[in-house]
Write a protein that holds these residues in place. Structure first.
Motif, PDB file in Angstrom:
ATOM      1  N   PHE A 294      70.792 -34.419 -50.318  1.00 45.70           N
ATOM      2  CA  PHE A 294      69.380 -34.110 -50.581  1.00 45.70           C
ATOM      3  C   PHE A 294      68.716 -33.631 -49.292  1.00 45.70           C
ATOM      4  O   PHE A 294      68.913 -34.239 -48.237  1.00 45.70           O
ATOM      5  CB  PHE A 294      68.639 -35.374 -51.047  1.00 45.70           C
ATOM      6  CG  PHE A 294      68.505 -35.508 -52.530  1.00 45.70           C
ATOM      7  CD1 PHE A 294      69.579 -35.292 -53.366  1.00 45.70           C
ATOM      8  CD2 PHE A 294      67.278 -35.857 -53.101  1.00 45.70           C
ATOM      9  CE1 PHE A 294      69.464 -35.427 -54.732  1.00 45.70           C
ATOM     10  CE2 PHE A 294      67.147 -35.997 -54.475  1.00 45.70           C
ATOM     11  CZ  PHE A 294      68.245 -35.783 -55.290  1.00 45.70           C
ATOM     12  N   ARG A 295      67.944 -32.560 -49.385  1.00 43.34           N
ATOM     13  CA  ARG A 295      67.060 -32.227 -48.275  1.00 43.34           C
ATOM     14  C   ARG A 295      66.025 -33.343 -48.165  1.00 43.34           C
ATOM     15  O   ARG A 295      65.633 -33.916 -49.182  1.00 43.34           O
ATOM     16  CB  ARG A 295      66.300 -30.941 -48.580  1.00 43.34           C
ATOM     17  CG  ARG A 295      67.091 -29.686 -48.366  1.00 43.34           C
ATOM     18  CD  ARG A 295      66.321 -28.508 -48.925  1.00 43.34           C
ATOM     19  NE  ARG A 295      66.753 -27.276 -48.304  1.00 43.34           N
ATOM     20  CZ  ARG A 295      66.166 -26.732 -47.257  1.00 43.34           C
ATOM     21  NH1 ARG A 295      65.101 -27.292 -46.724  1.00 43.34           N
ATOM     22  NH2 ARG A 295      66.613 -25.609 -46.740  1.00 43.34           N
TER      23      ARG A 295
ATOM     24  N   ARG B 192      62.860 -43.195 -41.241  1.00 39.28           N
ATOM     25  CA  ARG B 192      63.195 -41.808 -41.579  1.00 39.28           C
ATOM     26  C   ARG B 192      63.340 -40.903 -40.352  1.00 39.28           C
ATOM     27  O   ARG B 192      63.811 -39.780 -40.475  1.00 39.28           O
ATOM     28  CB  ARG B 192      62.167 -41.236 -42.551  1.00 39.28           C
ATOM     29  CG  ARG B 192      60.793 -41.106 -42.005  1.00 39.28           C
ATOM     30  CD  ARG B 192      59.874 -40.463 -43.035  1.00 39.28           C
ATOM     31  NE  ARG B 192      58.484 -40.599 -42.617  1.00 39.28           N
ATOM     32  CZ  ARG B 192      57.516 -41.025 -43.385  1.00 39.28           C
ATOM     33  NH1 ARG B 192      57.758 -41.375 -44.625  1.00 39.28           N
ATOM     34  NH2 ARG B 192      56.290 -41.106 -42.937  1.00 39.28           N
ATOM     35  N   ASN B 193      62.904 -41.369 -39.187  1.00 42.94           N
ATOM     36  CA  ASN B 193      63.069 -40.555 -37.981  1.00 42.94           C
ATOM     37  C   ASN B 193      64.428 -40.766 -37.312  1.00 42.94           C
ATOM     38  O   ASN B 193      64.765 -40.078 -36.362  1.00 42.94           O
ATOM     39  CB  ASN B 193      61.960 -40.884 -36.969  1.00 42.94           C
ATOM     40  CG  ASN B 193      60.609 -40.475 -37.504  1.00 42.94           C
ATOM     41  OD1 ASN B 193      60.463 -39.379 -38.040  1.00 42.94           O
ATOM     42  ND2 ASN B 193      59.624 -41.353 -37.394  1.00 42.94           N
ATOM     43  N   ARG B 194      65.191 -41.723 -37.814  1.00 39.03           N
ATOM     44  CA  ARG B 194      66.494 -42.001 -37.200  1.00 39.03           C
ATOM     45  C   ARG B 194      67.539 -40.983 -37.673  1.00 39.03           C
ATOM     46  O   ARG B 194      67.515 -40.521 -38.810  1.00 39.03           O
ATOM     47  CB  ARG B 194      66.961 -43.421 -37.539  1.00 39.03           C
ATOM     48  CG  ARG B 194      66.000 -44.503 -37.035  1.00 39.03           C
ATOM     49  CD  ARG B 194      66.720 -45.802 -36.828  1.00 39.03           C
ATOM     50  NE  ARG B 194      67.532 -45.779 -35.626  1.00 39.03           N
ATOM     51  CZ  ARG B 194      68.763 -46.287 -35.544  1.00 39.03           C
ATOM     52  NH1 ARG B 194      69.310 -46.836 -36.596  1.00 39.03           N
ATOM     53  NH2 ARG B 194      69.430 -46.249 -34.422  1.00 39.03           N
TER      54      ARG B 194
ATOM     55  N   ILE C 154      73.193 -45.648 -56.408  1.00 37.51           N
ATOM     56  CA  ILE C 154      72.409 -46.805 -55.954  1.00 37.51           C
ATOM     57  C   ILE C 154      71.260 -46.347 -55.046  1.00 37.51           C
ATOM     58  O   ILE C 154      70.110 -46.744 -55.229  1.00 37.51           O
ATOM     59  CB  ILE C 154      73.316 -47.816 -55.222  1.00 37.51           C
ATOM     60  CG1 ILE C 154      74.190 -48.563 -56.239  1.00 37.51           C
ATOM     61  CG2 ILE C 154      72.484 -48.812 -54.408  1.00 37.51           C
ATOM     62  CD1 ILE C 154      75.282 -49.422 -55.630  1.00 37.51           C
ATOM     63  N   PHE C 155      71.549 -45.478 -54.095  1.00 36.74           N
ATOM     64  CA  PHE C 155      70.508 -45.075 -53.148  1.00 36.74           C
ATOM     65  C   PHE C 155      69.516 -44.082 -53.755  1.00 36.74           C
ATOM     66  O   PHE C 155      68.445 -43.862 -53.198  1.00 36.74           O
ATOM     67  CB  PHE C 155      71.130 -44.535 -51.852  1.00 36.74           C
ATOM     68  CG  PHE C 155      71.577 -45.643 -50.945  1.00 36.74           C
ATOM     69  CD1 PHE C 155      72.833 -46.216 -51.085  1.00 36.74           C
ATOM     70  CD2 PHE C 155      70.726 -46.166 -49.989  1.00 36.74           C
ATOM     71  CE1 PHE C 155      73.232 -47.271 -50.279  1.00 36.74           C
ATOM     72  CE2 PHE C 155      71.111 -47.220 -49.173  1.00 36.74           C
ATOM     73  CZ  PHE C 155      72.376 -47.783 -49.323  1.00 36.74           C
ATOM     74  N   LEU C 156      69.858 -43.483 -54.889  1.00 38.30           N
ATOM     75  CA  LEU C 156      68.892 -42.621 -55.587  1.00 38.30           C
ATOM     76  C   LEU C 156      68.170 -43.389 -56.690  1.00 38.30           C
ATOM     77  O   LEU C 156      67.427 -42.805 -57.486  1.00 38.30           O
ATOM     78  CB  LEU C 156      69.596 -41.391 -56.162  1.00 38.30           C
ATOM     79  CG  LEU C 156      70.100 -40.390 -55.119  1.00 38.30           C
ATOM     80  CD1 LEU C 156      70.821 -39.224 -55.791  1.00 38.30           C
ATOM     81  CD2 LEU C 156      68.951 -39.864 -54.250  1.00 38.30           C
ATOM     82  N   GLY C 157      68.395 -44.684 -56.760  1.00 42.55           N
ATOM     83  CA  GLY C 157      67.651 -45.509 -57.714  1.00 42.55           C
ATOM     84  C   GLY C 157      68.145 -45.409 -59.142  1.00 42.55           C
ATOM     85  O   GLY C 157      67.449 -45.803 -60.079  1.00 42.55           O
TER      86      GLY C 157
ATOM     87  N   THR D  69      71.372 -38.041 -41.549  1.00 41.47           N
ATOM     88  CA  THR D  69      72.784 -37.749 -41.859  1.00 41.47           C
ATOM     89  C   THR D  69      73.143 -38.310 -43.235  1.00 41.47           C
ATOM     90  O   THR D  69      73.795 -37.642 -44.045  1.00 41.47           O
ATOM     91  CB  THR D  69      73.694 -38.395 -40.793  1.00 41.47           C
ATOM     92  OG1 THR D  69      73.284 -37.922 -39.514  1.00 41.47           O
ATOM     93  CG2 THR D  69      75.150 -38.034 -41.037  1.00 41.47           C
ATOM     94  N   PHE D  70      72.708 -39.534 -43.474  1.00 43.77           N
ATOM     95  CA  PHE D  70      73.054 -40.199 -44.732  1.00 43.77           C
ATOM     96  C   PHE D  70      72.574 -39.387 -45.935  1.00 43.77           C
ATOM     97  O   PHE D  70      73.332 -39.142 -46.874  1.00 43.77           O
ATOM     98  CB  PHE D  70      72.443 -41.608 -44.755  1.00 43.77           C
ATOM     99  CG  PHE D  70      72.783 -42.407 -45.985  1.00 43.77           C
ATOM    100  CD1 PHE D  70      74.031 -43.004 -46.118  1.00 43.77           C
ATOM    101  CD2 PHE D  70      71.871 -42.564 -47.017  1.00 43.77           C
ATOM    102  CE1 PHE D  70      74.359 -43.744 -47.247  1.00 43.77           C
ATOM    103  CE2 PHE D  70      72.187 -43.295 -48.147  1.00 43.77           C
ATOM    104  CZ  PHE D  70      73.436 -43.886 -48.266  1.00 43.77           C
ATOM    105  N   TYR D  71      71.318 -38.962 -45.894  1.00 47.76           N
ATOM    106  CA  TYR D  71      70.769 -38.277 -47.071  1.00 47.76           C
ATOM    107  C   TYR D  71      71.134 -36.795 -47.133  1.00 47.76           C
ATOM    108  O   TYR D  71      71.411 -36.266 -48.206  1.00 47.76           O
ATOM    109  CB  TYR D  71      69.252 -38.481 -47.147  1.00 47.76           C
ATOM    110  CG  TYR D  71      68.926 -39.866 -47.653  1.00 47.76           C
ATOM    111  CD1 TYR D  71      69.155 -40.212 -48.978  1.00 47.76           C
ATOM    112  CD2 TYR D  71      68.451 -40.848 -46.798  1.00 47.76           C
ATOM    113  CE1 TYR D  71      68.899 -41.495 -49.440  1.00 47.76           C
ATOM    114  CE2 TYR D  71      68.195 -42.137 -47.252  1.00 47.76           C
ATOM    115  CZ  TYR D  71      68.422 -42.449 -48.584  1.00 47.76           C
ATOM    116  OH  TYR D  71      68.190 -43.712 -49.042  1.00 47.76           O
TER     117      TYR D  71
END
Lengths: 144, 413
Positions: free
Chosen positions: A83-84, A68-70, A46-49, A75-77
């Protein structure tokens, strides 16, 4: 220092420690959603579309990201999705401009994600588990 | 027939647009505009011939691209995507920076794993076909041009329909797509190509650590070129011997079925990314058919900011060898020196054949610098041995090598 003060102090230390130890996140959907739970593979897709509709309801998924700065975004990605962040940005650009999927809707923090999920039946997002309440439904949880 | 073709093209190309206008009445739930751009500068060591329009003087045109995209979501199932791209240089007959519609699709999501699209898509020839112009999305300045361009120059987009199925399996995420449609184009302002119909399928498997892809397409190809005029001249001698009629028809291609196969893989190991592709065509070995083969291997080491990379490539073009046989046979019938005009025709046909027939090794070294989450700076140097067929059909000196240096800034917004 009386016994009560000692117990209070220890409780605070224990609570803080617990927060650090369980600094995981939860994936949440609307409280009225038909989705009861999602496994790690489904969340990842889902999060990778790769999933555009919820598998059992065929309802269009509205995916939420945090700024994206959080730390939770990173951590999530990095740790969960695998994924880097640089690789993720390239992946998202390729998906967007080849018509495969749109990038998620970006919300500034956990509270904004939770508020959006509360209001939008098809939304899905991730928040720190210590901010969880019964206004949303947890469909997946993860700890490092 | 021509009218039918025009109608067919309108059906593929403009149905999404028409439906977009109809759906506008329904009011799109979500509408987003996004874009991408690349600004490049490059030069080669060659003054005699240009490589993707780079010459011995610095040019900021060839890899410079601006693209704008509109996405509209009408309801849970229907969505539209349109992408207009303005390029500094292309191999077809477009003017510099003339905007063209690269994508225009109306999609219907059947369920969570099945989708059908109608309209214009980029021809899924390679691993990176979908994102050729999106420099930000890959590590190189551009995908390996010696492998990609000889076929992309002709067949870069398809007007038609496609169906995709994207389930998750025990092995990983699978993606299977089938497509059918047509395409046409003009290469290097000289060779007009029509592929109608064009049909194919692609299968890819994403295991998380690696992506494997196989693609197949078959197309019925018709090509017209200035060489066709030589054919007309040869036909004047058809009454002397049938070989002159063969020479006449061998200058063009009519409704010839081609097969195209491509195999690709992209693998991740720690900070390394490895990419390899191999592809080739199976041509009918008749008239002006050309057989193509290309392969490359790329390795990159991803750091937080700097990503150095290297690519090794090889590509080969082989025209139908019957042409040289016919020329030799014709010389046995009417030897050289008897008809000066015929000699000139034969020399011209032979030089064209030799210009198309070529092979090239390439070596690329470069670095990508991620200077901002949405900006990347890249610098690379490419070496092509023995000339290159990026200027297909021209009389390039194949004994001289080509070195191309390029700097590019890519962004998405």
């Amino acid at each position: 220092m009386d016994v009560l003060t000692v117990i209070k102090s220890m409780s605070i230390i224990l609570l803080l420690t617990a927060n650090i130890c369980f600094a995981d996140f939860v994936v949440i959907v609307n409280a009225n959603s038909d989705i009861e739970s999602l496994d790690a593979t489904a969340v990842r897709r889902i999060f990778l579309g790769k999933e555009k509709l919820y598998p059992n309801t065929n309802e269009k998924i509205k995916v939420l990201d945090q700024d994206r700065n959080r730390k939770i975004y990173q951590t999530f990605y990095k740790d969960f999705i695998g994924f880097r962040l640089k690789q993720l940005r390239r992946y998202r650009a390729a998906n967007l401009f080849s018509g495969k999927s749109l990038p998620p809707i970006i919300k500034p923090d956990d509270d904004a994600v939770k508020a959006f999920v509360q209001a939008e039946p098809a939304a899905i997002g991730y928040i720190n588990s210590n901010l969880l309440d019964d206004s949303v439904r947890v469909v997946h949880q993860w700890a490092p | 027939m021509l009218a039918l073709k025009a109608i067919q093209r309108h059906v593929y190309g403009f149905i999404p647009l028409t439906l977009c206008l109809i759906c506008a009445d329904l009011q799109a739930q979500d509408m987003t505009v996004s874009g991408f751009a690349s600004l490049s500068a490059g030069r080669t060591n060659r003054s005699d011939e240009k490589l993707i329009d780079y010459g011995e003087n610095w040019s900021v045109r060839s890899d410079t691209v601006l693209g704008l995209q509109l996405n509209a979501q009408f309801n849970d199932r229907f969505s539209l995507m349109g992408q207009v791209v303005s390029r500094g240089f292309s191999y077809d007959d477009r003017d510099d920076f003339e905007p063209t519609v690269d994508w225009l699709t109306l999609s219907y999501q059947i369920d969570s794993t099945k989708q059908i699209r109608i309209g214009r898509v980029q021809n899924p020839l390679f691993l990176f076909s979908d994102t050729l112009e999106i420099g930000y999305s890959y590590v190189w300045v551009r995908p390996p041009i010696d492998v990609y361009m000889p076929i992309l120059g002709f067949l870069h987009s398809v007007d038609g329909v496609d169906f995709s199925y994207t389930p998750h399996t025990e092995l990983g995420d699978l993606a299977i797509s089938f497509f059918a449609g047509e395409t046409d184009g003009v290469y290097n302002n000289r060779i007009t190509t029509t592929a109608d119909p064009i049909v194919g399928f692609n299968i890819s498997l994403d295991t998380g650590d690696a992506i494997f892809r196989y693609g197949f397409q078959g197309f019925e190809l018709t090509q017209r070129s200035p060489f066709g005029e030589i054919g007309v001249a040869f036909s004047a001698l058809a009454s002397v011997d049938p070989v002159f009629q063969e020479l006449s028809t061998s200058q063009e291609l009519d409704d010839a079925w081609y097969q195209y196969h491509s195999l690709g893989a992209q693998a991740y190991y720690e900070d390394w990314t490895f990419i390899a592709e191999i592809n080739g065509s199976v041509s009918p070995e008749e008239d002006m058919s050309i057989r193509f083969f290309g392969t490359y291997f790329s390795a990159s080491l991803s750091g937080d900011v700097f990503t150095p990379y290297g690519v090794l490539g090889y590509s080969r073009l082989r025209p139908n060898t019957e042409l040289t046989d016919f020329l030799n046979q014709s010389e046995a019938i009417i030897p050289s020196g008897i008809m000066p005009t015929l000699d000139a025709l034969r020399n011209f046909a032979r030089s064209n054949y030799e210009a198309i027939s070529m092979s090239s090794y390439s070596t690329t070294l470069g670095v990508r610098v991620d200077i901002h989450p949405q900006w990347a700076l890249k610098a690379e140097i490419q070496y092509f041995s023995g000339g290159t067929h990026l200027v297909l059909g021209s009389q390039i000196d194949k004994n001289k090598d080509v070195i191309l240096a390029t700097i590019v800034v890519d962004t998405v917004f």
